[in-house]
Write an enzyme that holds these catalytic residues in place. Structure first.
Site, PDB file in Angstrom:
ATOM      1  N   GLU A  39       3.127  59.541-104.802  1.00  0.00           N
ATOM      2  CA  GLU A  39       2.086  59.029-103.904  1.00  0.00           C
ATOM      3  C   GLU A  39       0.864  58.553-104.691  1.00  0.00           C
ATOM      4  O   GLU A  39       0.248  57.548-104.338  1.00  0.00           O
ATOM      5  CB  GLU A  39       1.676  60.110-102.896  1.00  0.00           C
ATOM      6  CG  GLU A  39       2.737  60.414-101.855  1.00  0.00           C
ATOM      7  CD  GLU A  39       2.894  59.299-100.826  1.00  0.00           C
ATOM      8  OE1 GLU A  39       1.982  58.470-100.700  1.00  0.00           O
ATOM      9  OE2 GLU A  39       3.939  59.275-100.155  1.00  0.00           O
ATOM     10  N   CYS A 192       7.837  43.053 -92.401  1.00  0.00           N
ATOM     11  CA  CYS A 192       6.533  42.549 -91.962  1.00  0.00           C
ATOM     12  C   CYS A 192       5.667  42.281 -93.193  1.00  0.00           C
ATOM     13  O   CYS A 192       4.612  42.867 -93.382  1.00  0.00           O
ATOM     14  CB  CYS A 192       5.872  43.574 -91.041  1.00  0.00           C
ATOM     15  SG  CYS A 192       4.468  42.931 -90.113  1.00  0.00           S
ATOM     16  N   CYS A 202      13.239  41.950 -87.119  1.00  0.00           N
ATOM     17  CA  CYS A 202      12.284  43.054 -86.948  1.00  0.00           C
ATOM     18  C   CYS A 202      12.595  43.858 -85.681  1.00  0.00           C
ATOM     19  O   CYS A 202      12.731  43.290 -84.593  1.00  0.00           O
ATOM     20  CB  CYS A 202      10.854  42.516 -86.870  1.00  0.00           C
ATOM     21  SG  CYS A 202       9.630  43.839 -86.678  1.00  0.00           S
TER      22      CYS A 202
END
Length: 361
Positions: A39, A192, A202
């Site tokens: 992260e 996206c 999508c």
DNA sequence: CACTCGTGGAA
DNA sequence: TTTCCAAGAGT
């Protein structure tokens, strides 16, 4: 009106994720520490760039305790080239806090996690949802773009952050927070996308406001940004009579903190580059040098400005180098430069030094 | 709270 | 070639 708590919205995204989600080294990793490392590395950094760094890091520092025990120079060396070096310093410092002030394990409480240096709201949510399946929302660059389009918000992202956080929290699937957050990021990264989004595949096409208005290409709106100023920097590769070169370690805080560099400074108005280099070396290191031949010119862009490094080979004349504007100075053989963490622009100077065959005279 | 903090992929 | 912007945080 779009209902963000509609179960069908969550279901369609999770179904898509199970079929099309990315396979990543840290995904479903059993060790919270590995999730944490990923992260931090992924902040403002693309997945493809992170993967080799992530793997080298876990080999060098397999546990929180191993990281805490490592010297900072080794930590920065492993991070060299990844940028935003405060991330490495904060990760290192947080590991030491967990070992010395706790039991050495990664905390599961949100407030405790947020108190660790280098972990903000998005990273905390990313870790707690991925490592412990806790229902904590995230709002990274991918999610911002997905939500701005889903809600068709025609204002710059910086002006709608509270709305976007609300939306991320309202959407979050409380029964599957881990997969849901990962799915949201994957959707932004692979479908996206900023340019040419793949709306036809999508899972949220029928719910998307931007798609319905045919405005996916315009949203999110661009932020206004000023052009990057350019600084000309005179840089000295100073040789002593033993063929060593002088490098200095930058102060911990600020740009490239803790990394090594060749000394120099900004060219002032009406000054020649030679005068600039001699002046900077006198001011910052209390050395008298002779500026010799041009070695290389390096152009480099940082986040908020560009630099042009005009690098000259120099000869030490007199004085003992003093760390007046840095944390440390050192004479080093060219063959030993690899042992020090350098910023990217300085790596090119080292390469030029080795290929030019220049040495002390 | 606007500004600072790196580098590289992708168009 | 430039331009945008990436799993943002600290101050």
């Amino acid at each position: 009106m779009l209902d963000l708590t509609d179960p069908d919205l969550r279901r369609s995204l999770l179904t898509w994720y199970h079929r099309c989600g990315r396979v990543l080294p840290w995904r479903n990793h059993p060790d919270p520490y590995a999730i944490w490392v990923s992260e931090i590395m992924l902040q403002q950094t693309q997945v493809k760039t992170v993967i080799p760094y992530y793997q080298r890091w876990l080999e060098a520092f397999p546990t929180i305790a191993a990281l805490a025990a490592a010297p900072q120079q080794q930590v920065l060396k492993l991070w060299q080239g990844l940028g935003y070096y405060a991330r490495a310093r904060n990760l290192h410092r947080a590991a030491q806090m967990l070992v010395h002030q706790g039991d050495g394990s990664f905390p599961q409480d949100l407030q405790t996690v947020l108190a660790l240096p280098g972990i903000g709201r998005t990273t905390a949510g990313g870790i707690l949802s991925a490592a412990f399946n806790q229902p904590v929302a995230i709002l990274d660059g991918n999610v911002k773009r997905v939500l701005v389009r889903l809600l068709a918000l025609d204002r710059p992202i910086s002006q709608v952050l509270p709305q976007l956080w609300e939306a991320s929290e309202a959407l979050l699937d409380r029964h599957h927070p881990r997969d849901f957050n990962q799915a949201l990021m994957d959707l932004g990264a692979t479908v996206c996308t900023p340019k040419n989004p793949a709306c036809l595949i999508c899972p949220w096409r029928s719910a998307c406001g931007a798609y319905a208005l045919n405005r996916t290409a315009e949203l999110p709106m661009g932020e206004t940004s000023a052009p990057l100023p350019l600084k000309i920097i005179g840089v000295a590769v100073i040789f002593n009579d033993r063929g060593q070169v002088l490098i200095d370690r930058r102060p911990e805080d600020g740009l490239l903190g803790g990394l090594w560099e060749f000394p120099g400074g900004k060219l002032e108005a009406g000054e020649t580059i030679t005068d600039c280099i001699r002046r900077e070396i006198a001011e910052e290191l209390a050395l008298d040098i002779e500026v010799g031949q041009h070695l290389i010119t390096v152009d480099h862009a940082y986040s908020h400005f560009r630099v042009q490094l005009q690098v000259y080979c120099c000869q030490h004349r007199s004085g003992e180098p003093q760390p007046l504007a840095c944390d440390e100075v050192r004479w080093v053989a060219i063959a030993d430069l690899d042992q020090y963490p350098f910023p990217k622009a300085n790596e090119r100077i080292i390469t030029a030094l080795r290929t030019s065959g220049i040495s002390a005279h």
